[in-house]
Write a protein that holds these residues in place. Structure first.
Motif, PDB file in Angstrom:
ATOM      1  N   TYR A   1       0.886  -1.166   0.000  1.00 21.16           N
ATOM      2  CA  TYR A   1       0.000   0.000   0.000  1.00 21.16           C
ATOM      3  C   TYR A   1       0.924   1.217   0.000  1.00 21.16           C
ATOM      4  N   MET A   2       0.364   2.398  -0.093  1.00 20.10           N
ATOM      5  CA  MET A   2       1.166   3.619  -0.011  1.00 20.10           C
ATOM      6  C   MET A   2       0.888   4.273   1.341  1.00 20.10           C
ATOM      7  N   TYR A   3       1.903   4.893   1.927  1.00 22.68           N
ATOM      8  CA  TYR A   3       1.635   5.589   3.195  1.00 22.68           C
ATOM      9  C   TYR A   3       2.517   6.828   3.300  1.00 22.68           C
ATOM     10  N   VAL A   4       2.093   7.743   4.150  1.00 17.83           N
ATOM     11  CA  VAL A   4       2.885   8.934   4.444  1.00 17.83           C
ATOM     12  C   VAL A   4       2.801   9.151   5.958  1.00 17.83           C
ATOM     13  N   ASP A   5       3.958   9.456   6.549  1.00 15.89           N
ATOM     14  CA  ASP A   5       4.065   9.513   8.003  1.00 15.89           C
ATOM     15  C   ASP A   5       4.601  10.876   8.422  1.00 15.89           C
ATOM     16  N   SER A   6       4.129  11.360   9.563  1.00 12.93           N
ATOM     17  CA  SER A   6       4.508  12.713   9.994  1.00 12.93           C
ATOM     18  C   SER A   6       5.850  12.760  10.713  1.00 12.93           C
ATOM     19  N   VAL A   7       6.547  11.616  10.810  1.00 15.73           N
ATOM     20  CA  VAL A   7       7.685  11.547  11.723  1.00 15.73           C
ATOM     21  C   VAL A   7       8.804  12.538  11.358  1.00 15.73           C
ATOM     22  N   TYR A   8       8.907  12.901  10.062  1.00 21.19           N
ATOM     23  CA  TYR A   8       9.993  13.814   9.672  1.00 21.19           C
ATOM     24  C   TYR A   8       9.528  15.253   9.450  1.00 21.19           C
ATOM     25  N   VAL A   9       8.293  15.555   9.869  1.00 19.76           N
ATOM     26  CA  VAL A   9       7.782  16.906   9.636  1.00 19.76           C
ATOM     27  C   VAL A   9       8.646  17.932  10.361  1.00 19.76           C
ATOM     28  N   LYS A  10       9.110  18.963   9.628  1.00 24.78           N
ATOM     29  CA  LYS A  10       9.961  19.990  10.243  1.00 24.78           C
ATOM     30  C   LYS A  10       9.202  21.307  10.394  1.00 24.78           C
ATOM     31  N   HIS A  11       8.314  21.583   9.446  1.00 25.32           N
ATOM     32  CA  HIS A  11       7.659  22.892   9.431  1.00 25.32           C
ATOM     33  C   HIS A  11       6.164  22.722   9.604  1.00 25.32           C
ATOM     34  N   PHE A  12       5.507  23.807   9.953  1.00 23.29           N
ATOM     35  CA  PHE A  12       4.058  23.863  10.000  1.00 23.29           C
ATOM     36  C   PHE A  12       3.548  23.661   8.565  1.00 23.29           C
ATOM     37  N   GLN A  13       2.489  22.887   8.401  1.00 23.20           N
ATOM     38  CA  GLN A  13       1.880  22.668   7.074  1.00 23.20           C
ATOM     39  C   GLN A  13       2.853  22.063   6.050  1.00 23.20           C
ATOM     40  N   GLU A  14       3.375  20.903   6.373  1.00 24.50           N
ATOM     41  CA  GLU A  14       4.164  20.145   5.387  1.00 24.50           C
ATOM     42  C   GLU A  14       3.180  19.328   4.546  1.00 24.50           C
ATOM     43  N   VAL A  15       3.455  19.233   3.232  1.00 24.83           N
ATOM     44  CA  VAL A  15       2.500  18.581   2.336  1.00 24.83           C
ATOM     45  C   VAL A  15       3.180  17.470   1.546  1.00 24.83           C
ATOM     46  N   ALA A  16       2.541  16.294   1.497  1.00 27.73           N
ATOM     47  CA  ALA A  16       3.025  15.201   0.638  1.00 27.73           C
ATOM     48  C   ALA A  16       1.984  14.963  -0.442  1.00 27.73           C
ATOM     49  N   GLN A  17       2.462  14.782  -1.697  1.00 30.19           N
ATOM     50  CA  GLN A  17       1.526  14.565  -2.810  1.00 30.19           C
ATOM     51  C   GLN A  17       1.866  13.278  -3.546  1.00 30.19           C
ATOM     52  N   LEU A  18       0.821  12.471  -3.807  1.00 28.26           N
ATOM     53  CA  LEU A  18       0.946  11.288  -4.650  1.00 28.26           C
ATOM     54  C   LEU A  18       0.135  11.586  -5.911  1.00 28.26           C
ATOM     55  N   ILE A  19       0.799  11.510  -7.077  1.00 30.13           N
ATOM     56  CA  ILE A  19       0.172  11.988  -8.311  1.00 30.13           C
ATOM     57  C   ILE A  19      -0.086  10.811  -9.255  1.00 30.13           C
ATOM     58  N   SER A  20      -1.314  10.727  -9.742  1.00 32.36           N
ATOM     59  CA  SER A  20      -1.700   9.614 -10.632  1.00 32.36           C
ATOM     60  C   SER A  20      -1.147   9.868 -12.028  1.00 32.36           C
ATOM     61  N   PRO A  21      -1.132   8.819 -12.889  1.00 32.82           N
ATOM     62  CA  PRO A  21      -0.852   9.089 -14.302  1.00 32.82           C
ATOM     63  C   PRO A  21      -1.964   9.981 -14.865  1.00 32.82           C
ATOM     64  N   LYS A  22      -1.652  10.688 -15.939  1.00 32.52           N
ATOM     65  CA  LYS A  22      -2.601  11.599 -16.571  1.00 32.52           C
ATOM     66  C   LYS A  22      -3.678  10.787 -17.287  1.00 32.52           C
ATOM     67  N   THR A  23      -4.943  11.198 -17.182  1.00 28.72           N
ATOM     68  CA  THR A  23      -5.990  10.517 -17.974  1.00 28.72           C
ATOM     69  C   THR A  23      -5.761  10.885 -19.439  1.00 28.72           C
ATOM     70  N   MET A  24      -5.773   9.894 -20.323  1.00 26.80           N
ATOM     71  CA  MET A  24      -5.474  10.153 -21.733  1.00 26.80           C
ATOM     72  C   MET A  24      -6.712  10.041 -22.612  1.00 26.80           C
ATOM     73  N   ALA A  25      -7.875   9.801 -21.991  1.00 28.93           N
ATOM     74  CA  ALA A  25      -9.126   9.733 -22.749  1.00 28.93           C
ATOM     75  C   ALA A  25     -10.200  10.271 -21.809  1.00 28.93           C
ATOM     76  N   PRO A  26     -11.265  10.878 -22.337  1.00 28.13           N
ATOM     77  CA  PRO A  26     -12.290  11.442 -21.445  1.00 28.13           C
ATOM     78  C   PRO A  26     -12.929  10.357 -20.579  1.00 28.13           C
ATOM     79  N   VAL A  27     -12.955  10.577 -19.255  1.00 28.27           N
ATOM     80  CA  VAL A  27     -13.598   9.606 -18.350  1.00 28.27           C
ATOM     81  C   VAL A  27     -14.463  10.356 -17.352  1.00 28.27           C
ATOM     82  N   SER A  28     -15.572   9.718 -16.952  1.00 23.60           N
ATOM     83  CA  SER A  28     -16.364  10.265 -15.858  1.00 23.60           C
ATOM     84  C   SER A  28     -16.999   9.093 -15.144  1.00 23.60           C
TER      85      SER A  28
END
Length: 683
Positions: free
Chosen positions: A214-241
């Motif tokens: 699975y994927m996870y993100v942990d706060s253990v290394y947070v240094k600053h207020f409001q640290e953000v981690a982003q996991l980005i999907s592949p781009k959709t290459m055809a119209p989907v809904s």
């Protein structure tokens, strides 16, 4: 127990190798039915390294690899693991890897994807393949470019049923999901019995075991207020809904915000889901309605406020083409917001308190006044046509209501005649329905007089809105004519649309001569040009595509009477059934000669004449339509013959090959001269 676990993993791997779906290949001991084209460079199979490659050690332009016949009635995802390696970073013509879809019954391959970024390690591309009832092949093309030494390697092609944004994170390529690197907090792969400090984390959701991932993100290394981690999907290459669902666990000591966004290619973020609290300590299902009519990425973002925040885990992202909520109503169809004015005003309307405003008119083919943009002999809109007793006029044309919060690209063609002052002659406003606010988003600056010029405008409004075309003129003496035609609306920004891959079988001559080459005999040749031709009273003032782009033409001054110029397509795949060729031609000038189109089938000596025009036709670009059949490989030839004087510049533009019969039929395939009624406007 450890050996047992290892054995299970090895067994899983073997099973995976045995269960490769058709069209998938890891290039371990064979190319899995993929074949290379012997007319081009050879691919080399490296069984020990599990990849297939091509490089510049051979002289040649490209290498082509095509899959066996594939068939997929379900939506599927093609994942390609590849690498492009080169010695120089800045080559004007770098090596690139292209992936085409070759569908049964189509003469042209459809470009799905293209990449040219060199890298130090493998990269992954994910491409959605829309379900279809036709057989198809995937065709990989490695173009070597001008670099002295470059190589292209393909490590794996994998075709799975389902959507590319779906993932269970059990494979090492993580379905093309990437973590946006941050010095302190990042998404990591968890599970798989990895002995790490985060072993407190849960079993995965897919296999419900410590072996799953699975994927996870942990706060253990947070240094600053409001640290953000982003996991980005592949781009959709055809119209989907439909419905995007995923499982997550959120364990928090202090505040964590877990948000899901959609991000389009212009960088706009739209929040579609958010949670700040965990309902329970186990895997929780989240479902959210998701609409991506143009390329989008899904971003899973976690924001922490302190190092004692806790963690978020994510698994089993899946997608269904049915909305989660029982949403009803058809999705918005942008085709309903366009019009070519051939039949009527479509869904546009006028406010009659403005006076006559816009009229729908048609000009017969003639050598003084340009006709419409759609065909050259159809209808368009003209403002200020009937002289009114008022000193000036105003014309407002309202489009249909457009839904809010979608990115649109509006394109239309306009032409101006007889104005002294350009400003205010034509403007486009956005009219928001709830506030009676009109925002001007475009107006004419200056444009070549009497040339159909394309305008394109991107816009996005939070509320439903309408597009309004406004033409006005204060004093009678300043008023010229404003013409409008071929209004179209598409989803996504115009810049994104320009980056989209070209339509297969279309040639606008904007970049090059596409599938056409010259067959030179003597001095006669076709030239690619923009703007007016050098001789007065002959040739176009601008191209048909945008008004300021390129077209092909013969320069009569360099040729002698009766001399021919040939533009020949490369050999095209024959298919069964009718095909339709559309193109635009320009034959203006008192000395104009002939323009003919021929079909040449492979193995035949004779060329079959399909279409011909002789002599001056019109000052406008006119549309030609040809229906033809060829089940063997064939070529299409455009032949221009120079006429009696230098006023015989003949031009062509916007060629389109389509499978299937022509939707309209041209009355006359072979004709000469132009009609007698020269300069009438019909209302």
């Amino acid at each position: 127990a450890v050996t047992g676990a290892r054995f299970v993993l090895a067994a899983l791997r073997l099973a995976g190798a045995a269960l490769l779906s058709p069209g998938s290949c890891t290039f371990e001991d064979s190319a899995c039915g993929y074949q290379w084209d012997y007319a081009h460079l050879p691919w080399t199979l490296h069984g020990e390294g599990h990849y297939i490659s091509v490089d510049t050690s051979y002289e040649g332009e490209k290498a082509v690899l095509s899959s066996p016949d594939l068939y997929s009635e379900e939506w599927s995802c093609v994942r390609l693991i590849y690498q492009i390696a080169t010695t120089s970073d800045t080559s004007p013509d770098p090596a690139r890897l292209n992936l085409y879809l070759r569908q049964e019954g189509e003469s042209f391959d459809r470009l799905l994807w293209s990449a040219r970024e060199p890298s130090d390690s493998w990269l992954i591309a994910s491409l959605d393949l829309v379900n279809s009832t036709k057989k198809y092949k995937l065709v990989l093309e490695g173009e070597m470019g001008q670099d002295k030494s470059s190589s292209i390697a393909v490590f794996e092609i994998k075709i799975t049923s389902g959507y590319c944004i779906e993932c269970d994170f059990e494979e090492n390529h993580l379905c093309g999901y990437v973590n946006r690197w941050n010095p302190n907090v990042n998404w990591f792969v968890g599970g798989g019995n990895i002995r790490n400090s985060q072993s407190i984390l849960p079993k995965d959701h897919t296999l419900n075991s410590a072996l799953g991932h699975y994927m996870y993100v942990d706060s253990v290394y947070v240094k600053h207020f409001q640290e953000v981690a982003q996991l980005i999907s592949p781009k959709t290459m055809a119209p989907v809904s439909g419905c995007l669902s995923f499982y997550y666990q959120l364990k928090q000591e202090s505040s964590i915000v877990f948000t899901v966004y959609l991000r389009d290619m212009s960088g706009f973020y739209e929040e579609i889901w958010k949670t700040e609290s965990a309902l329970n300590a186990d895997w929780t299902l989240a479902e959210v309605d998701f609409n991506a009519p143009y390329p989008m990425e899904v971003i899973f973002e976690v924001a922490f406020n302190s190092a004692k925040g806790g963690y978020v885990a994510l698994d089993d992202i899946s997608f269904s083409p049915v909305y989660c909520s029982n949403q009803t109503g058809a999705p918005f169809n942008p085709a309903n917001a366009g019009c070519n004015f051939e039949e009527d005003l479509c869904n546009f309307y006028q406010d009659h308190k403005d006076g006559p405003g816009w009229s729908r008119v048609k000009v017969k083919r003639n050598v003084y006044r340009a006709g419409d943009h759609t065909t050259g002999f159809g209808y368009y809109l003209l403002a200020n046509t009937k002289f009114t007793s008022q000193p000036g006029y105003i014309g407002r044309l309202y489009g249909p209501t457009l839904p809010g919060n979608l990115q649109f690209c509006l394109r239309f063609y306009y032409a101006l005649y007889g104005f002294f002052k350009m400003s205010g002659t034509l403007a486009v406003y956005i009219f928001e329905e709830n506030h009676v606010v009109q925002e001007k988003i475009w107006s004419v600056l200056d444009s070549p007089k009497g040339v159909w010029t394309q305008a394109e405008i991107s816009f996005k409004k939070p509320m439903p809105c309408k597009v309004v075309f406004v033409s006005w003129c204060k004093s009678f003496w300043d008023c010229g004519l404003v013409a409008l035609d071929d209004v179209s609306l598409s989803l996504g920004s115009c810049q994104a649309a320009d980056l989209l891959l070209p339509r297969p079988g279309e040639c606008t001559f904007e970049k090059d001569e596409c599938v056409f080459t010259q067959k030179k005999r003597g001095r006669g040749s076709w030239h690619r040009k923009r703007g007016p031709t050098p001789t007065s009273y002959t040739g176009p003032k601008g191209d048909h595509t945008t008004g300021v782009g390129y077209y092909m033409y013969i320069e009569a001054s360099n040729m002698v009477y009766g001399q021919r110029a040939y533009l020949v397509s490369r050999p095209l795949r024959g298919i069964s059934g009718k095909q339709c060729l559309t193109f635009f031609y320009h034959m203006y000038g008192a000395g104009t000669g002939l323009l003919s189109v021929y079909l040449k089938k492979e193995g035949d000596e004779e060329e079959i004449p399909l279409w011909r025009r002789t002599g001056e036709q019109s000052i406008s670009w006119l549309r030609g339509l040809i229906e033809y059949e060829s089940d063997t490989t064939y070529q299409i030839i455009f032949e221009a013959i120079r006429g009696v004087s230098i006023r015989s510049d003949t031009a062509i533009d916007d060629i389109l090959f389509q499978a299937g019969p022509c939707l309209e039929v041209e009355e006359i395939q072979f004709s000469s001269g132009y009609p007698d009624s020269l300069n009438e406007i019909e209302y």
